[in-house]
Design a protein around this motif. Structure first.
Motif, PDB file in Angstrom:
ATOM      1  N   TYR A 194       0.830  -1.204   0.000  1.00  0.00           N
ATOM      2  CA  TYR A 194       0.000   0.000   0.000  1.00  0.00           C
ATOM      3  C   TYR A 194       0.868   1.260   0.000  1.00  0.00           C
ATOM      4  CZ  TYR A 194      -3.287  -3.513   1.810  1.00  0.00           C
ATOM      5  OH  TYR A 194      -4.050  -4.639   1.996  1.00  0.00           O
ATOM      6  N   PRO A 195       1.000   1.929  -1.130  1.00  0.00           N
ATOM      7  CA  PRO A 195       1.841   3.140  -1.178  1.00  0.00           C
ATOM      8  C   PRO A 195       1.459   4.176  -0.132  1.00  0.00           C
ATOM      9  CG  PRO A 195       1.301   2.433  -3.403  1.00  0.00           C
ATOM     10  CD  PRO A 195       0.496   1.558  -2.474  1.00  0.00           C
ATOM     11  N   GLU A 196       0.176   4.273   0.220  1.00  0.00           N
ATOM     12  CA  GLU A 196      -0.251   5.286   1.189  1.00  0.00           C
ATOM     13  C   GLU A 196       0.296   5.028   2.591  1.00  0.00           C
ATOM     14  OE1 GLU A 196      -4.762   4.481   2.045  1.00  0.00           O
ATOM     15  OE2 GLU A 196      -4.144   3.313   0.293  1.00  0.00           O
ATOM     16  N   GLU A 197       0.740   3.789   2.849  1.00  0.00           N
ATOM     17  CA  GLU A 197       1.312   3.474   4.151  1.00  0.00           C
ATOM     18  C   GLU A 197       2.788   3.860   4.242  1.00  0.00           C
ATOM     19  OE1 GLU A 197      -0.216   2.230   6.751  1.00  0.00           O
ATOM     20  OE2 GLU A 197      -2.151   1.678   5.915  1.00  0.00           O
ATOM     21  N   GLY A 201       6.057  10.353  -0.318  1.00  0.00           N
ATOM     22  CA  GLY A 201       7.056  10.445  -1.381  1.00  0.00           C
ATOM     23  C   GLY A 201       8.088   9.344  -1.384  1.00  0.00           C
ATOM     24  N   ALA A 202       7.985   8.387  -0.471  1.00  0.00           N
ATOM     25  CA  ALA A 202       9.030   7.371  -0.345  1.00  0.00           C
ATOM     26  C   ALA A 202       8.720   6.070  -1.068  1.00  0.00           C
ATOM     27  CB  ALA A 202       9.287   7.067   1.134  1.00  0.00           C
ATOM     28  N   PHE A 203       7.494   5.910  -1.565  1.00  0.00           N
ATOM     29  CA  PHE A 203       7.159   4.641  -2.196  1.00  0.00           C
ATOM     30  C   PHE A 203       8.073   4.367  -3.380  1.00  0.00           C
ATOM     31  CE2 PHE A 203       4.833   2.039  -5.296  1.00  0.00           C
ATOM     32  CZ  PHE A 203       4.651   0.900  -4.526  1.00  0.00           C
ATOM     33  N   ASP A 204       8.610   3.173  -3.436  1.00  0.00           N
ATOM     34  CA  ASP A 204       9.603   2.798  -4.436  1.00  0.00           C
ATOM     35  C   ASP A 204       9.137   1.519  -5.134  1.00  0.00           C
ATOM     36  OD1 ASP A 204      11.820   1.937  -5.880  1.00  0.00           O
ATOM     37  OD2 ASP A 204      13.252   2.480  -4.315  1.00  0.00           O
ATOM     38  N   ARG A 205       8.502   1.665  -6.292  1.00  0.00           N
ATOM     39  CA  ARG A 205       7.978   0.510  -6.994  1.00  0.00           C
ATOM     40  C   ARG A 205       9.086  -0.454  -7.402  1.00  0.00           C
ATOM     41  NH1 ARG A 205       7.032  -1.930 -11.700  1.00  0.00           N
ATOM     42  NH2 ARG A 205       4.952  -2.825 -12.090  1.00  0.00           N
TER      43      ARG A 205
END
Length: 235
Positions: A194-197, A201-205
């Motif tokens: 969950y990117p929102e968790e 700005g830190a989500f790294d696919r």
């Protein structure tokens, strides 16, 4: 894998994970006709007030504890008392069977990890093992393959009871390796990230997919509320 949010036509996925109550049998049939393996989502560790059997659980004195964090209409269940309510869960399992599902996912297995101050109950890992052992045996008697949800630290103890494992945010929280007993046994391992968790700005696919590939886990990238289809997945 896909969690909730039903498109008109089942998506082209190997496994489809959808709500057991909300998904009609006709949709399960449609998915299976396309060769999709279907997973029936059930909450076994908390009671949701939008479910038709909530009143039956609430009627058992002292069975329901504190509200689940972030979900005011959901309360923890004292799983130590499972013999008193297992027939309610058995009815849910038979619902999954009757709708034609292949697998059944046991959500909120990990309530013992949340602590008494959060749940309202002094639950232990052994309480969970006893409970899911009873549920897994019943699921299998109905031709359903049970799926472990989270509780990754217990995987070694549980792998013989389950046919697959499903994590949430295992990349963010660095526990994807807990799926190793399932991978070694040739059983499917899934993750919902969950990117929102993640910190803003830190989500790294790229990292999510790399870690998932290394752990041999199939990962979808989706939203916590699960009110929309998964927006992405690692190939």
């Amino acid at each position: 894998m896909q969690s909730q949010g039903l498109p008109a036509t089942p998506p082209a996925v190997a496994y489809l994970d959808v709500d057991g109550f909300d998904t009609p049998a006709s949709y399960v049939t449609l998915a299976k006709a396309s060769g999709i393996r279907t997973i029936c989502y059930l909450d076994i560790g908390s009671a949701e007030n939008n479910r038709p059997d909530y009143a039956a659980l609430a009627a058992i004195s002292g069975l329901l504890g504190n509200s689940y964090p972030g979900f005011a209409g959901e309360r923890y269940i004292d799983i130590r008392r499972y013999p008193e309510f297992i027939q309610i869960m058995d009815d849910r399992l038979r619902m999954c069977r009757d709708k034609g599902f292949d697998y059944v996912e046991f959500d909120v297995m990990d309530s013992f990890e949340d602590g008494a101050s959060t749940t309202g109950f002094a639950l232990t890992e052994q309480n969970m093992v006893d409970y899911v052992t009873a549920l897994s045996n019943r699921a299998r008697s109905y031709g359903l393959k049970p799926v472990q949800k989270n509780a990754g630290g217990s995987s070694v103890k549980l792998v013989s009871l389950f046919d697959a494992i499903l994590f949430e945010d295992c990349v963010l929280d660095n526990f994807c390796s807990d799926a190793a007993p399932y991978v070694a046994a040739g059983k499917p391992a899934f993750n919902a990230e969950y990117p929102e968790e993640w910190p803003t700005g830190a989500f790294d696919r790229t990292r999510v997919c790399s870690v998932s590939a290394s752990a041999r886990i199939s990962t979808i990238i989706t939203v916590v509320a699960l009110d929309r289809p998964a927006s992405d997945r690692c190939s």
